[in-house]
Design a protein around this motif. Structure first.
Motif, PDB file in Angstrom:
ATOM      1  N   PRO A 132       0.814  -1.231   0.000  1.00 60.85           N
ATOM      2  CA  PRO A 132       0.000   0.000   0.000  1.00 60.85           C
ATOM      3  C   PRO A 132       0.839   1.268   0.000  1.00 60.85           C
ATOM      4  O   PRO A 132       0.545   2.216  -0.755  1.00 60.85           O
ATOM      5  CB  PRO A 132      -0.815  -0.125   1.290  1.00 60.85           C
ATOM      6  N   GLY A 153      -7.671  -7.496  -2.259  1.00 64.66           N
ATOM      7  CA  GLY A 153      -6.936  -7.014  -1.097  1.00 64.66           C
ATOM      8  C   GLY A 153      -6.515  -5.569  -1.127  1.00 64.66           C
ATOM      9  O   GLY A 153      -5.420  -5.238  -0.658  1.00 64.66           O
ATOM     10  N   GLN A 154      -7.373  -4.662  -1.631  1.00 61.69           N
ATOM     11  CA  GLN A 154      -6.988  -3.253  -1.757  1.00 61.69           C
ATOM     12  C   GLN A 154      -7.801  -2.329  -0.850  1.00 61.69           C
ATOM     13  O   GLN A 154      -7.814  -1.110  -1.047  1.00 61.69           O
ATOM     14  CB  GLN A 154      -7.139  -2.800  -3.217  1.00 61.69           C
ATOM     15  N   GLU A 155      -8.461  -2.870   0.161  1.00 61.25           N
ATOM     16  CA  GLU A 155      -9.324  -2.048   1.015  1.00 61.25           C
ATOM     17  C   GLU A 155      -8.519  -0.988   1.758  1.00 61.25           C
ATOM     18  O   GLU A 155      -8.942   0.179   1.846  1.00 61.25           O
ATOM     19  CB  GLU A 155     -10.070  -2.933   2.012  1.00 61.25           C
ATOM     20  N   LYS A 156      -7.352  -1.347   2.274  1.00 62.49           N
ATOM     21  CA  LYS A 156      -6.537  -0.381   3.005  1.00 62.49           C
ATOM     22  C   LYS A 156      -6.076   0.749   2.089  1.00 62.49           C
ATOM     23  O   LYS A 156      -6.098   1.931   2.479  1.00 62.49           O
ATOM     24  CB  LYS A 156      -5.324  -1.075   3.633  1.00 62.49           C
ATOM     25  N   VAL A 157      -5.674   0.389   0.876  1.00 60.51           N
ATOM     26  CA  VAL A 157      -5.238   1.400  -0.095  1.00 60.51           C
ATOM     27  C   VAL A 157      -6.387   2.361  -0.395  1.00 60.51           C
ATOM     28  O   VAL A 157      -6.199   3.579  -0.460  1.00 60.51           O
ATOM     29  CB  VAL A 157      -4.742   0.733  -1.388  1.00 60.51           C
ATOM     30  N   GLU A 159      -8.982   3.196   1.450  1.00 64.53           N
ATOM     31  CA  GLU A 159      -9.239   4.107   2.575  1.00 64.53           C
ATOM     32  C   GLU A 159      -8.166   5.187   2.680  1.00 64.53           C
ATOM     33  O   GLU A 159      -8.467   6.353   2.965  1.00 64.53           O
ATOM     34  CB  GLU A 159      -9.313   3.295   3.869  1.00 64.53           C
ATOM     35  N   LEU A 160      -6.921   4.827   2.409  1.00 64.66           N
ATOM     36  CA  LEU A 160      -5.848   5.814   2.453  1.00 64.66           C
ATOM     37  C   LEU A 160      -5.979   6.842   1.332  1.00 64.66           C
ATOM     38  O   LEU A 160      -5.724   8.031   1.529  1.00 64.66           O
ATOM     39  CB  LEU A 160      -4.488   5.109   2.376  1.00 64.66           C
ATOM     40  N   SER A 163      -8.601   9.253   2.341  1.00 63.94           N
ATOM     41  CA  SER A 163      -8.120  10.153   3.388  1.00 63.94           C
ATOM     42  C   SER A 163      -7.202  11.230   2.826  1.00 63.94           C
ATOM     43  O   SER A 163      -7.042  12.288   3.427  1.00 63.94           O
ATOM     44  CB  SER A 163      -7.386   9.364   4.477  1.00 63.94           C
ATOM     45  N   SER A 173     -13.891  -5.187  -1.481  1.00 61.62           N
ATOM     46  CA  SER A 173     -13.662  -5.505  -0.074  1.00 61.62           C
ATOM     47  C   SER A 173     -13.564  -7.010   0.140  1.00 61.62           C
ATOM     48  O   SER A 173     -13.032  -7.471   1.140  1.00 61.62           O
ATOM     49  CB  SER A 173     -14.793  -4.927   0.794  1.00 61.62           C
TER      50      SER A 173
END
Length: 422
Positions: A132, A153-157, A159-160, A163, A173
């Motif tokens: 990420p 597997g890109q949920e964290k990316v 959200e960032l 932000s 998700s």
């Protein structure tokens, strides 16, 4: 941020009526109504396609080429660049020089899970999974409006990215099926490519309805939606999220009328607006759906019918007035004090239809108001079109996983038909 799916909410408040003096249509003014043209593309798309290792790829699995951001190149004002399997440094360098506003990233397709449905893996460049932080660094500085993470597997990316101020971020998700992902992305990009008025929200909603119609699974007799990508959009501090709706009469752009305040709507600013009516002979649109017998299902056809209504709306909501003249005879049921115009209209696909518009003579003397009235009344008719229902004998000869949408509107003796498929 949550999103809620809703159907079209076209509400018919104007009924058809007609006539007036002839009008010389200003083609340049009509062009300005659709927005100015520019030599610089308004949307710069950078599409990244990852390649997996030979150990992860079934040589017999051939993903559909149509699940491709290159479809957007058909839209005016859009420039598309494609990168396949670059290094992370090469991708970052291209982002810096090209400065994309829309980035699409597709993970590697493989057929290991299922030779028909396939799967999409995480973002992998030259055999190495992209972390990420590495991806965010590569995208830093680009004037991004939309990022579509078509990979596992890109949920964290996602959200960032939100932000950091990216307005629209799409991601999975849950790990996606390759078949669902290919269908969804193809419909999404096909919708975005139709015309400049189609928004991210509208294309996303249409892709959801299409994927549900074609690939929804029957569980205990009920149609259930497959795993779909999430869309993060709208104000980040809005706890209610964004309601996604198919295009309807509320999406018709307001006319540009100097000196008039349209903040409370056209009816409040223009005298006689509620007397405008559209008159057309009875029109009928028939759609023949071919495919596997599973498609002949009330649930699937309801989603297909909703999507078809939306395509009809897209066809006419930016219609252009080509010519207007008095009809050979006035309709007998015109309201007192109204006249009529016989109007030739070009729809978004370039087809031409003829309709009769009725209203107060002063209103019908304005090209901008006539054009807006035509858009509003045609859209209301499209949004009020009946849904699809299974009827009669259906012969299923071949299993067709991806059916096409037929979009069109029949007015009088003229029929507008376009085809959108995978």
């Amino acid at each position: 941020m949550s999103t809620e799916l809703a159907g079209p909410s076209g509400q018919a408040s104007d009924q058809p009526n007609n006539g007036a003096a002839g009008m010389e249509v200003d083609a340049q003014a009509a062009q300005q109504q659709t927005g100015p043209t520019t030599d610089q593309p308004s949307i710069r798309v950078l599409a990244l396609y990852c390649t997996g290792s030979s150990d992860d790829t079934d040589p017999g699995f051939d993903p559909l080429e149509t699940s491709n951001a290159s479809l957007l190149a058909a839209r005016s004002g859009v420039e598309v660049e494609v990168m396949r399997g670059p290094s992370l440094d090469e991708f970052a360098a291209r982002v810096e020089s090209y400065r994309p506003t829309f980035v699409y990233m597709s993970g590697p397709y493989s057929g290991l899970v299922d030779s028909i449905k396939g799967a999409i893996g995480p973002l992998t460049l030259q055999g190495k999974q992209v972390a990420p932080g590495e991806l965010l660094t590569a995208l830093e500085g680009a004037p991004l409006e939309t990022v579509y993470l078509d990979a596992a597997g890109q949920e964290k990316v996602a959200e960032l990215l939100r932000s950091r101020g990216v307005p629209n971020v799409m991601f999975w998700s849950e790990d996606p099926s390759g078949l669902v992902a290919a269908h969804f992305s193809s419909i999404f990009f096909s919708m975005m490519a139709l015309e400049s008025s189609v928004t991210i929200l509208e294309a996303y909603a249409l892709a959801l309805f299409s994927t549900q119609a074609h690939l929804g699974a029957k569980v205990d007799g009920k149609l259930t939606m497959p795993n779909m990508p999430d869309l993060l959009t709208g104000p980040r501090d809005d706890p209610e999220g964004v309601t996604l709706a198919l295009p309807d009469n509320a999406s018709v752009p307001l006319p540009q009328l100097p000196g008039l305040d349209l903040s409370r709507g056209v009816a409040a600013a223009v005298e006689g607006w509620m007397d405008v009516r559209l008159l057309a002979p009875r029109a009928e649109l028939r759609v023949q759906v071919g495919g596997g017998s599973s498609m002949v299902d009330a649930g699937r056809l309801s989603y297909l019918g909703e999507a078809l209504r939306a395509l009809l709306v897209l066809e006419v909501r930016c219609a252009r007035l080509l010519s207007a003249s008095p009809p050979s005879r006035l309709p007998s049921h015109l309201q007192e004090g109204c006249s009529a115009l016989l109007c030739e209209v070009a729809t978004s696909s370039g087809a031409s239809v003829r309709v009769v518009l009725g209203g107060r003579p002063g209103l019908l003397a304005s090209q901008q108001l006539v054009e807006h009235a035509l858009r509003q009344t045609l859209v209301r008719g499209a949004a009020a079109a009946p849904g699809l229902a299974a009827g009669g004998a259906v012969a299923s000869v071949y299993l067709v996983l991806f059916l096409c949408f037929a979009r069109g509107v029949a007015v009088g003796a003229c029929e507008v038909v376009g085809v959108l498929g995978l």
